[in-house]
Design a protein around this motif. Structure first.
Motif: not given
Length: 220
Positions: A99-110, A118-125, A138-139, A207-211
């Motif tokens: 459903l979505a892959v949240f890349g390195g820019g999604t989270f600040s280091p650590g 990312a929040l907007s993307t989650i609302e879309n799916f 599966i996350i 990665e967010v996957k729909l089984m």
């Protein structure tokens, strides 16, 4: 003397008659021979003609058979392609859908907090997850190989925390927690080299996957 002349005349006449008769027989014999040769030649020509006609007919039969075989091969190929497409469709239906892959820019280091994108993307799916009754979510959390630098928080723990952060947002949008599985893999499954910053950014992902819904046993 007179009788001698008469006798010779009769002899000459007889010889002349015989010669003439023989001469007449020779053409008749030759003509019959020529006629026989003509008949044989005609018959041979007829045989050749029939053989030629049979050969042409055989060629036509062979051409028709080849065309039929070609058509059957095309139909068989089409059926095989349909069967393969059905198999592929069935296989795809049994595979998880990303459903979505949240890349390195999604989270600040650590960090585990998500940015607004990312929040907007989650609302879309979320709607697709809700519509897929019986399916599971599966996350999977992943990191690069750079240590976190934090006590009691390694890359495995960090990846799991980020996966759980997205799971909590899904729950807040109405997705049942019983349908969600959050997994942390740390740096065990990189998709690029960790030797460059660009590669490490790709490896830091969730990665967010729909089984698909598992079929009930005994039903197709």
């Amino acid at each position: 003397m007179r009788f001698l002349i008469i006798g010779l005349s009769i002899l000459f006449f007889s010889l002349s008659t015989i010669i003439t008769f023989k001469a007449l027989e020779i053409p008749d014999h030759d003509t019959s021979h020529q006629d026989n040769r003509k008949d044989e030649t005609s018959e041979l020509n007829n045989v050749i003609k029939r053989l030629t006609e049979d050969q042409e007919a055989n060629k036509a039969i062979v051409a028709n058979l080849q065309a039929t075989v070609s058509q059957l091969e095309d139909k068989l190929k089409t059926k095989q392609e349909v069967i393969e497409s059905i198999k592929t469709a069935d296989t795809d239906n049994n595979k998880p859908k990303t459903l979505a892959v949240f890349g390195g820019g999604t989270f600040s280091p650590g960090k585990i907090a998500l940015n607004d994108v990312a929040l907007s993307t989650i609302e879309n799916f979320v709607g697709e997850i809700s519509a897929s009754q019986g399916s599971r979510v599966i996350i999977e959390g992943h990191t690069d190989n750079i240590p976190t630098g934090k006590q009691n928080v390694d890359n495995m723990d960090l990846s799991l925390r980020r996966a759980k952060a997205i799971a909590n947002i899904l729950v807040s949008h109405g997705v049942s927690p019983d349908r969600i599985s959050a997994i942390g893999y740390g740096d065990a499954h990189p998709i690029d080299s960790n030797d460059t910053e660009e590669g490490r950014a790709k490896n830091r992902r969730v990665e967010v996957k729909l089984m698909p819904k598992e079929p009930i046993e005994g039903k197709s």
